[in-house]
Design a protein around this motif. Structure first.
Motif, PDB file in Angstrom:
ATOM      1  N   LEU A  27       0.876  -1.174   0.000  1.00 47.85           N
ATOM      2  CA  LEU A  27       0.000   0.000   0.000  1.00 47.85           C
ATOM      3  C   LEU A  27       0.914   1.224   0.000  1.00 47.85           C
ATOM      4  O   LEU A  27       1.625   1.474   0.980  1.00 47.85           O
ATOM      5  CB  LEU A  27      -0.894   0.004   1.238  1.00 47.85           C
ATOM      6  CG  LEU A  27      -1.846   1.188   1.377  1.00 47.85           C
ATOM      7  CD1 LEU A  27      -2.810   1.255   0.194  1.00 47.85           C
ATOM      8  CD2 LEU A  27      -2.627   1.093   2.689  1.00 47.85           C
ATOM      9  N   PHE A  28       0.924   1.936  -1.115  1.00 48.35           N
ATOM     10  CA  PHE A  28       1.865   3.048  -1.282  1.00 48.35           C
ATOM     11  C   PHE A  28       1.211   4.342  -0.808  1.00 48.35           C
ATOM     12  O   PHE A  28       0.103   4.685  -1.210  1.00 48.35           O
ATOM     13  CB  PHE A  28       2.271   3.173  -2.748  1.00 48.35           C
ATOM     14  CG  PHE A  28       3.424   4.121  -2.962  1.00 48.35           C
ATOM     15  CD1 PHE A  28       4.739   3.685  -2.833  1.00 48.35           C
ATOM     16  CD2 PHE A  28       3.200   5.458  -3.277  1.00 48.35           C
ATOM     17  CE1 PHE A  28       5.805   4.557  -3.012  1.00 48.35           C
ATOM     18  CE2 PHE A  28       4.267   6.332  -3.460  1.00 48.35           C
ATOM     19  CZ  PHE A  28       5.569   5.881  -3.328  1.00 48.35           C
ATOM     20  N   TYR A  29       1.921   5.070   0.048  1.00 53.43           N
ATOM     21  CA  TYR A  29       1.434   6.364   0.539  1.00 53.43           C
ATOM     22  C   TYR A  29       1.987   7.453  -0.364  1.00 53.43           C
ATOM     23  O   TYR A  29       3.171   7.778  -0.319  1.00 53.43           O
ATOM     24  CB  TYR A  29       1.837   6.556   2.006  1.00 53.43           C
ATOM     25  CG  TYR A  29       1.106   5.576   2.882  1.00 53.43           C
ATOM     26  CD1 TYR A  29      -0.173   5.856   3.348  1.00 53.43           C
ATOM     27  CD2 TYR A  29       1.655   4.329   3.179  1.00 53.43           C
ATOM     28  CE1 TYR A  29      -0.874   4.931   4.109  1.00 53.43           C
ATOM     29  CE2 TYR A  29       0.959   3.394   3.941  1.00 53.43           C
ATOM     30  CZ  TYR A  29      -0.303   3.710   4.392  1.00 53.43           C
ATOM     31  OH  TYR A  29      -0.995   2.787   5.137  1.00 53.43           O
ATOM     32  N   ARG A  66      12.530  11.530  -2.076  1.00 52.46           N
ATOM     33  CA  ARG A  66      11.497  12.390  -1.502  1.00 52.46           C
ATOM     34  C   ARG A  66      11.968  13.180  -0.290  1.00 52.46           C
ATOM     35  O   ARG A  66      11.325  14.156   0.108  1.00 52.46           O
ATOM     36  CB  ARG A  66      10.226  11.581  -1.237  1.00 52.46           C
ATOM     37  CG  ARG A  66       9.531  11.215  -2.553  1.00 52.46           C
ATOM     38  CD  ARG A  66       8.254  10.440  -2.340  1.00 52.46           C
ATOM     39  NE  ARG A  66       8.470   9.114  -1.811  1.00 52.46           N
ATOM     40  CZ  ARG A  66       8.704   8.036  -2.565  1.00 52.46           C
ATOM     41  NH1 ARG A  66       8.740   8.117  -3.868  1.00 52.46           N
ATOM     42  NH2 ARG A  66       8.891   6.865  -2.006  1.00 52.46           N
ATOM     43  N   ASP A 126      13.275  12.262   5.731  1.00 51.59           N
ATOM     44  CA  ASP A 126      12.728  11.529   4.589  1.00 51.59           C
ATOM     45  C   ASP A 126      11.212  11.642   4.622  1.00 51.59           C
ATOM     46  O   ASP A 126      10.642  12.065   5.629  1.00 51.59           O
ATOM     47  CB  ASP A 126      13.176  10.060   4.630  1.00 51.59           C
ATOM     48  CG  ASP A 126      13.138   9.403   3.243  1.00 51.59           C
ATOM     49  OD1 ASP A 126      12.714  10.062   2.262  1.00 51.59           O
ATOM     50  OD2 ASP A 126      13.528   8.223   3.140  1.00 51.59           O
ATOM     51  N   ASP A 127      10.574  11.254   3.525  1.00 50.68           N
ATOM     52  CA  ASP A 127       9.111  11.364   3.511  1.00 50.68           C
ATOM     53  C   ASP A 127       8.465  10.324   4.404  1.00 50.68           C
ATOM     54  O   ASP A 127       7.452  10.597   5.041  1.00 50.68           O
ATOM     55  CB  ASP A 127       8.562  11.262   2.069  1.00 50.68           C
ATOM     56  CG  ASP A 127       8.760   9.882   1.458  1.00 50.68           C
ATOM     57  OD1 ASP A 127       9.793   9.244   1.720  1.00 50.68           O
ATOM     58  OD2 ASP A 127       7.868   9.441   0.717  1.00 50.68           O
ATOM     59  N   LEU A 128       9.082   9.143   4.481  1.00 52.09           N
ATOM     60  CA  LEU A 128       8.375   8.025   5.133  1.00 52.09           C
ATOM     61  C   LEU A 128       9.361   7.051   5.733  1.00 52.09           C
ATOM     62  O   LEU A 128      10.395   6.757   5.132  1.00 52.09           O
ATOM     63  CB  LEU A 128       7.515   7.329   4.060  1.00 52.09           C
ATOM     64  CG  LEU A 128       6.637   6.156   4.450  1.00 52.09           C
ATOM     65  CD1 LEU A 128       5.335   6.183   3.654  1.00 52.09           C
ATOM     66  CD2 LEU A 128       7.349   4.825   4.229  1.00 52.09           C
ATOM     67  N   ALA A 130       9.475   3.156   6.872  1.00 54.36           N
ATOM     68  CA  ALA A 130       8.789   1.861   6.844  1.00 54.36           C
ATOM     69  C   ALA A 130       9.572   0.925   7.760  1.00 54.36           C
ATOM     70  O   ALA A 130       9.380   0.954   8.971  1.00 54.36           O
ATOM     71  CB  ALA A 130       8.689   1.363   5.409  1.00 54.36           C
ATOM     72  N   THR A 131      10.506   0.151   7.219  1.00 56.79           N
ATOM     73  CA  THR A 131      11.285  -0.765   8.073  1.00 56.79           C
ATOM     74  C   THR A 131      12.442  -0.075   8.790  1.00 56.79           C
ATOM     75  O   THR A 131      13.058  -0.648   9.684  1.00 56.79           O
ATOM     76  CB  THR A 131      11.880  -1.906   7.235  1.00 56.79           C
ATOM     77  OG1 THR A 131      12.851  -1.359   6.336  1.00 56.79           O
ATOM     78  CG2 THR A 131      10.807  -2.638   6.450  1.00 56.79           C
ATOM     79  N   GLY A 132      12.789   1.137   8.351  1.00 56.07           N
ATOM     80  CA  GLY A 132      13.860   1.883   9.005  1.00 56.07           C
ATOM     81  C   GLY A 132      15.244   1.639   8.428  1.00 56.07           C
ATOM     82  O   GLY A 132      16.205   2.297   8.823  1.00 56.07           O
ATOM     83  N   GLY A 133      15.369   0.722   7.472  1.00 61.54           N
ATOM     84  CA  GLY A 133      16.692   0.394   6.923  1.00 61.54           C
ATOM     85  C   GLY A 133      17.345   1.570   6.206  1.00 61.54           C
ATOM     86  O   GLY A 133      18.556   1.792   6.349  1.00 61.54           O
ATOM     87  N   THR A 134      16.560   2.305   5.456  1.00 58.07           N
ATOM     88  CA  THR A 134      17.095   3.457   4.715  1.00 58.07           C
ATOM     89  C   THR A 134      17.613   4.519   5.684  1.00 58.07           C
ATOM     90  O   THR A 134      18.719   5.054   5.519  1.00 58.07           O
ATOM     91  CB  THR A 134      15.988   4.062   3.824  1.00 58.07           C
ATOM     92  OG1 THR A 134      15.377   3.023   3.061  1.00 58.07           O
ATOM     93  CG2 THR A 134      16.538   5.122   2.900  1.00 58.07           C
TER      94      THR A 134
HETATM   95  P1  AMP Z   1      12.426   1.665   4.776  1.00 57.98           P
HETATM   96  O1  AMP Z   1      13.901   1.597   4.503  1.00 57.98           O
HETATM   97  O2  AMP Z   1      11.784   0.308   4.760  1.00 57.98           O
HETATM   98  O3  AMP Z   1      12.110   2.441   6.041  1.00 57.98           O
HETATM   99  O4  AMP Z   1      11.742   2.423   3.544  1.00 57.98           O
HETATM  100  C1  AMP Z   1      11.711   3.806   3.501  1.00 57.98           C
HETATM  101  C2  AMP Z   1      11.856   4.331   2.110  1.00 57.98           C
HETATM  102  O5  AMP Z   1      11.042   3.627   1.179  1.00 57.98           O
HETATM  103  C3  AMP Z   1      11.411   5.788   2.059  1.00 57.98           C
HETATM  104  O6  AMP Z   1      12.358   6.489   1.270  1.00 57.98           O
HETATM  105  C4  AMP Z   1      10.042   5.748   1.430  1.00 57.98           C
HETATM  106  O7  AMP Z   1       9.899   6.800   0.497  1.00 57.98           O
HETATM  107  C5  AMP Z   1       9.931   4.403   0.744  1.00 57.98           C
HETATM  108  N1  AMP Z   1       8.726   3.634   1.102  1.00 57.98           N
HETATM  109  C6  AMP Z   1       8.712   2.432   1.738  1.00 57.98           C
HETATM  110  N2  AMP Z   1       7.468   1.947   1.889  1.00 57.98           N
HETATM  111  C7  AMP Z   1       6.633   2.882   1.372  1.00 57.98           C
HETATM  112  C8  AMP Z   1       5.202   2.985   1.246  1.00 57.98           C
HETATM  113  N3  AMP Z   1       4.368   2.033   1.687  1.00 57.98           N
HETATM  114  N4  AMP Z   1       4.695   4.109   0.663  1.00 57.98           N
HETATM  115  C9  AMP Z   1       5.534   5.084   0.212  1.00 57.98           C
HETATM  116  N5  AMP Z   1       6.878   5.037   0.296  1.00 57.98           N
HETATM  117  C10 AMP Z   1       7.440   3.954   0.857  1.00 57.98           C
END
Ligand code: AMP
Length: 180
Positions: A27-29, A66, A126-128, A130-134
């Motif tokens: 589900l993309f935000y 983003r 960052d914009d979002l 999710a798992t925190g890896g980025t």
């Molecule tokens: P993560 O490393 O899993 O925290 O992923 C974060 C990165 O992936 C951010 O740069 C987000 O822009 C993108 N991202 C991951 N999941 C989504 C999602 N469901 N909707 C929009 N962007 C996402």
């Protein structure tokens, strides 16, 4: 009430939820529907700026792509500099890099070696999350250059993925949360 203390529901309503993008099950935000709304974008940056006022941030590190939208606007408001954290092979001068895990395989982020001076206080945006890896990889880059991670600022946090567990001990702020 300050802008930062107001509930973010007015902004949340403007985020478009796109099922099964970029692949089935995700589900993309989509923040573009918020970005095109001038007053909403203004409020969003105001809320970030209030949250970090007085935190003595030297630099905002924005994560491609983003994080490049929100980072510079916030940097401008805080009187801070902006550092782009980029995908591999985009930066022209000498870089340091950090690898991180994705669902399948790995990815890498890079920053210019001279982007951060030792001891500078760096807020990662960052914009979002999710798992925190980025975000964790971005923190690794800041710390490799002996910068101090002042914290992490996200527009959206997917709390059910518990990305915060990858960022232990850091100050973490998100404007909007989704719990499923
Ligand atoms: P993560 O490393 O899993 O925290 O992923 C974060 C990165 O992936 C951010 O740069 C987000 O822009 C993108 N991202 C991951 N999941 C989504 C999602 N469901 N909707 C929009 N962007 C996402």
């Amino acid at each position: 009430m300050t802008a930062a203390a107001q509930p973010a529901d007015d902004l949340k309503r403007l985020i478009r939820e796109v099922p099964d993008w970029p692949k089935p099950g995700i589900l993309f935000y989509d923040i573009t529907t918020l970005l095109k709304n001038g007053p909403a974008l203004h409020r969003l940056i105001d809320r970030f700026a209030e949250r970090y006022a007085g935190h003595n941030i030297d630099l905002i590190a924005g994560i491609e792509a983003r994080g490049f939208i929100f980072g510079p606007a916030l940097a401008y408001r805080l009187g801070a500099g902006f550092v782009p954290v980029r995908k591999p092979k985009k930066l022209p001068s000498v870089t340091v890099s950090a690898k991180y895990s994705l669902e399948y395989g790995t990815d890498t982020l890079e920053v210019h070696q001279d982007a951060i001076q030792p001891g500078q206080s760096v807020l990662i945006v960052d914009d979002l999350i999710a798992t925190g890896g980025t975000a964790a990889a971005a923190a690794q880059l800041v710390e490799t250059l002996h910068g101090k991670v002042a914290g992490f600022g996200f527009v959206v946090e997917l709390t059910f993925l518990n990305g915060r567990a990858k960022l232990p001990g850091y100050d973490i702020f998100s404007l909007m949360q989704y719990d499923k």
